[in-house]
Scaffold this active site. Sequence first.
Site, PDB file in Angstrom:
ATOM      1  N   GLY A   7       4.495 -16.548 -11.671  1.00 56.04           N
ATOM      2  CA  GLY A   7       4.668 -15.230 -12.282  1.00 56.04           C
ATOM      3  C   GLY A   7       5.647 -14.454 -11.407  1.00 56.04           C
ATOM      4  N   GLY A   9       6.931 -11.586 -12.101  1.00 53.87           N
ATOM      5  CA  GLY A   9       6.938 -10.203 -12.585  1.00 53.87           C
ATOM      6  C   GLY A   9       6.815  -9.244 -11.412  1.00 53.87           C
ATOM      7  N   VAL A  11       4.200  -7.930  -9.687  1.00 56.49           N
ATOM      8  CA  VAL A  11       3.333  -8.287  -8.551  1.00 56.49           C
ATOM      9  C   VAL A  11       3.828  -9.566  -7.861  1.00 56.49           C
ATOM     10  CG1 VAL A  11       0.982  -8.904  -7.857  1.00 56.49           C
ATOM     11  CG2 VAL A  11       1.336  -7.160  -9.602  1.00 56.49           C
ATOM     12  N   ASP A  32       8.359 -18.845 -13.065  1.00 56.89           N
ATOM     13  CA  ASP A  32       8.011 -18.033 -14.236  1.00 56.89           C
ATOM     14  C   ASP A  32       8.355 -18.822 -15.497  1.00 56.89           C
ATOM     15  OD1 ASP A  32       7.439 -14.738 -14.471  1.00 56.89           O
ATOM     16  OD2 ASP A  32       8.162 -15.693 -16.312  1.00 56.89           O
ATOM     17  N   ARG A  88      -9.032  -3.890 -17.601  1.00 62.18           N
ATOM     18  CA  ARG A  88      -8.612  -5.215 -17.140  1.00 62.18           C
ATOM     19  C   ARG A  88      -9.241  -6.298 -18.036  1.00 62.18           C
ATOM     20  NH1 ARG A  88      -9.708  -2.121 -12.487  1.00 62.18           N
ATOM     21  NH2 ARG A  88      -8.008  -2.018 -10.992  1.00 62.18           N
ATOM     22  N   ASN A  95      -4.816 -14.126 -20.954  1.00 62.82           N
ATOM     23  CA  ASN A  95      -4.652 -14.582 -19.574  1.00 62.82           C
ATOM     24  C   ASN A  95      -5.467 -15.833 -19.262  1.00 62.82           C
ATOM     25  OD1 ASN A  95      -2.828 -12.600 -19.247  1.00 62.82           O
ATOM     26  ND2 ASN A  95      -4.053 -11.306 -17.894  1.00 62.82           N
ATOM     27  N   ASP A 151      -8.485  -3.051  -3.596  1.00 62.81           N
ATOM     28  CA  ASP A 151      -9.399  -1.927  -3.837  1.00 62.81           C
ATOM     29  C   ASP A 151      -9.785  -1.255  -2.512  1.00 62.81           C
ATOM     30  OD1 ASP A 151      -9.300  -2.481  -6.542  1.00 62.81           O
ATOM     31  OD2 ASP A 151     -10.982  -3.885  -6.440  1.00 62.81           O
ATOM     32  N   ARG A 154      -7.037   0.978  -1.349  1.00 64.54           N
ATOM     33  CA  ARG A 154      -7.083   2.241  -2.112  1.00 64.54           C
ATOM     34  C   ARG A 154      -8.217   3.127  -1.596  1.00 64.54           C
ATOM     35  NH1 ARG A 154      -5.744  -0.699  -7.881  1.00 64.54           N
ATOM     36  NH2 ARG A 154      -3.481  -0.568  -7.647  1.00 64.54           N
ATOM     37  N   HIS A 178     -13.898  -6.632  -9.620  1.00 62.86           N
ATOM     38  CA  HIS A 178     -12.622  -5.906  -9.568  1.00 62.86           C
ATOM     39  C   HIS A 178     -12.402  -5.215 -10.920  1.00 62.86           C
ATOM     40  CE1 HIS A 178      -8.505  -4.927  -8.676  1.00 62.86           C
ATOM     41  NE2 HIS A 178      -8.031  -5.680  -9.651  1.00 62.86           N
TER      42      HIS A 178
HETATM   43  P1  NAI Z   1       4.321  -8.676 -15.176  1.00 63.97           P
HETATM   44  O1  NAI Z   1       4.298  -8.636 -16.664  1.00 63.97           O
HETATM   45  O2  NAI Z   1       5.320  -7.854 -14.447  1.00 63.97           O
HETATM   46  O3  NAI Z   1       4.503 -10.193 -14.701  1.00 63.97           O
HETATM   47  C1  NAI Z   1       3.788 -11.259 -15.223  1.00 63.97           C
HETATM   48  C2  NAI Z   1       4.732 -12.448 -15.267  1.00 63.97           C
HETATM   49  O4  NAI Z   1       3.979 -13.603 -15.642  1.00 63.97           O
HETATM   50  C3  NAI Z   1       5.867 -12.293 -16.294  1.00 63.97           C
HETATM   51  O5  NAI Z   1       7.126 -12.407 -15.643  1.00 63.97           O
HETATM   52  C4  NAI Z   1       5.623 -13.430 -17.274  1.00 63.97           C
HETATM   53  O6  NAI Z   1       6.803 -13.997 -17.799  1.00 63.97           O
HETATM   54  C5  NAI Z   1       4.866 -14.420 -16.395  1.00 63.97           C
HETATM   55  N1  NAI Z   1       4.119 -15.420 -17.167  1.00 63.97           N
HETATM   56  C6  NAI Z   1       3.396 -15.256 -18.292  1.00 63.97           C
HETATM   57  N2  NAI Z   1       2.886 -16.436 -18.693  1.00 63.97           N
HETATM   58  C7  NAI Z   1       3.280 -17.362 -17.777  1.00 63.97           C
HETATM   59  C8  NAI Z   1       3.054 -18.750 -17.627  1.00 63.97           C
HETATM   60  N3  NAI Z   1       2.315 -19.438 -18.495  1.00 63.97           N
HETATM   61  N4  NAI Z   1       3.615 -19.366 -16.575  1.00 63.97           N
HETATM   62  C9  NAI Z   1       4.378 -18.697 -15.681  1.00 63.97           C
HETATM   63  N5  NAI Z   1       4.614 -17.379 -15.771  1.00 63.97           N
HETATM   64  C10 NAI Z   1       4.075 -16.720 -16.803  1.00 63.97           C
HETATM   65  O7  NAI Z   1       2.844  -8.329 -14.683  1.00 63.97           O
HETATM   66  P2  NAI Z   1       2.383  -7.882 -13.217  1.00 63.97           P
HETATM   67  O8  NAI Z   1       2.391  -6.419 -13.125  1.00 63.97           O
HETATM   68  O9  NAI Z   1       3.130  -8.685 -12.222  1.00 63.97           O
HETATM   69  O10 NAI Z   1       0.836  -8.339 -13.240  1.00 63.97           O
HETATM   70  C11 NAI Z   1       0.507  -9.701 -13.276  1.00 63.97           C
HETATM   71  C12 NAI Z   1      -1.004  -9.895 -13.428  1.00 63.97           C
HETATM   72  O11 NAI Z   1      -1.652  -9.455 -12.234  1.00 63.97           O
HETATM   73  C13 NAI Z   1      -1.634  -9.103 -14.573  1.00 63.97           C
HETATM   74  O12 NAI Z   1      -2.653  -9.864 -15.182  1.00 63.97           O
HETATM   75  C14 NAI Z   1      -2.226  -7.902 -13.864  1.00 63.97           C
HETATM   76  O13 NAI Z   1      -3.275  -7.312 -14.598  1.00 63.97           O
HETATM   77  C15 NAI Z   1      -2.700  -8.549 -12.590  1.00 63.97           C
HETATM   78  N6  NAI Z   1      -2.919  -7.645 -11.472  1.00 63.97           N
HETATM   79  C16 NAI Z   1      -3.990  -7.912 -10.672  1.00 63.97           C
HETATM   80  C17 NAI Z   1      -4.260  -7.163  -9.552  1.00 63.97           C
HETATM   81  C18 NAI Z   1      -5.422  -7.513  -8.688  1.00 63.97           C
HETATM   82  O14 NAI Z   1      -5.776  -6.734  -7.806  1.00 63.97           O
HETATM   83  N7  NAI Z   1      -6.052  -8.660  -8.869  1.00 63.97           N
HETATM   84  C19 NAI Z   1      -3.401  -6.003  -9.216  1.00 63.97           C
HETATM   85  C20 NAI Z   1      -2.276  -5.834 -10.091  1.00 63.97           C
HETATM   86  C21 NAI Z   1      -2.047  -6.634 -11.185  1.00 63.97           C
END
Ligand code: NAI
Length: 311
Positions: A7, A9, A11, A32, A88, A95, A151, A154, A178
């Site tokens: 991923g 993206g 994060v 990705d 979430r 997901n 968390d 924060r 979470h």
């Molecule tokens: P984002 O949308 O910016 O990035 C996600 C990326 O995953 C995208 O580039 C997408 O193309 C890619 N992707 C989707 N399906 C895929 C696959 N099968 N194989 C490879 N890549 C794939 O999202 P962001 O902001 O980076 O968040 C990512 C995840 O992390 C979300 O589920 C979000 O809710 C979660 N998250 C969890 C946190 C935690 O504390 N555990 C904190 C912040 C975000």
Amino acid sequence: MKVTVVGAGAVGATTADNIARKQIVDEVVLLDIKQGVAEGKAMDLMQTASLEGFDTKIIGSTNDYAKTAKSDVVVITSGLPRKPGMTREELIGINAGIVKGVVTQILTYSPKAILLIVSNPMDTMTYLALQVAQSMGVNKKRVIGMGGALDSSRFRYYLSQAMGVSQGDLHANVIGGHGDTTMIPLTRLATWNGIPASRFISKEALAKVAADTMVGGATLTGLLGTSAWYAPGIASCSMVEAIIRDEKRIVPASVSLNGEYGQKDICLGVPVVLGRNGWEKIVNYRLNKEEQEAFAKSADAVRNMNNVLST
Ligand code: NAI
């Protein structure tokens, strides 16, 4: 040493950026599914190397898992993030499919990797990743969910604001799920350099700190229109660092419980010792009755969500 981040993206790219700048490993692979995105972000990050002064190699890959082979740690951030007003938990269906496929591919090429799950709903995604990993012969101590580290940071932010002190002098951890309603900021155990925080601010102020922490992610989602990435990225990076450098650091993380904290057959946030073998030990905080009840309630909510996986 090699780390893969799945991923590329918000994060994932921030995690890769931090890992490279701290020179934790020789090589970071950013993968990705979207054509060209991982290669583009890897190239962009590599063009910061002479300015930042790092030698870590960052390689981009559009879904070519061969490039991830023999990774020591794999951070899984692939999946949809939250939009304002979403929980979430609402991300579960999409997901789950993504996480299952990614874990299978990753372990095919890196059977010895330690998996750090970030995708939401994180505790359920960690439970799912664990099931897939165990079916492929992986020890449960090699599957870890990232949530408590973020968390807790924060929690320390809100606490420092309320107390008017440096965040670095605070010890304050969040355990449990979470989720906005499932996380448990442990106000009773929060200290300023070993002195209970409750000696410096009122009970009401501490309760507000806990309440703000619980909706900390939602507050940012409301402001940004999507979920946060700086703190999630560095929280993930710090866990990778603790593992790669065998730091034996105590970090709250979602791991498989087998009777600890009164729970079984679930992945939930508890303090663990992180080192080269993954989560090496669960630390017992000796919760009081109220905290134990909150933990049991949190487990019930996460278990309900896990049940959705089998429907
Ligand atoms: P984002 O949308 O910016 O990035 C996600 C990326 O995953 C995208 O580039 C997408 O193309 C890619 N992707 C989707 N399906 C895929 C696959 N099968 N194989 C490879 N890549 C794939 O999202 P962001 O902001 O980076 O968040 C990512 C995840 O992390 C979300 O589920 C979000 O809710 C979660 N998250 C969890 C946190 C935690 O504390 N555990 C904190 C912040 C975000």
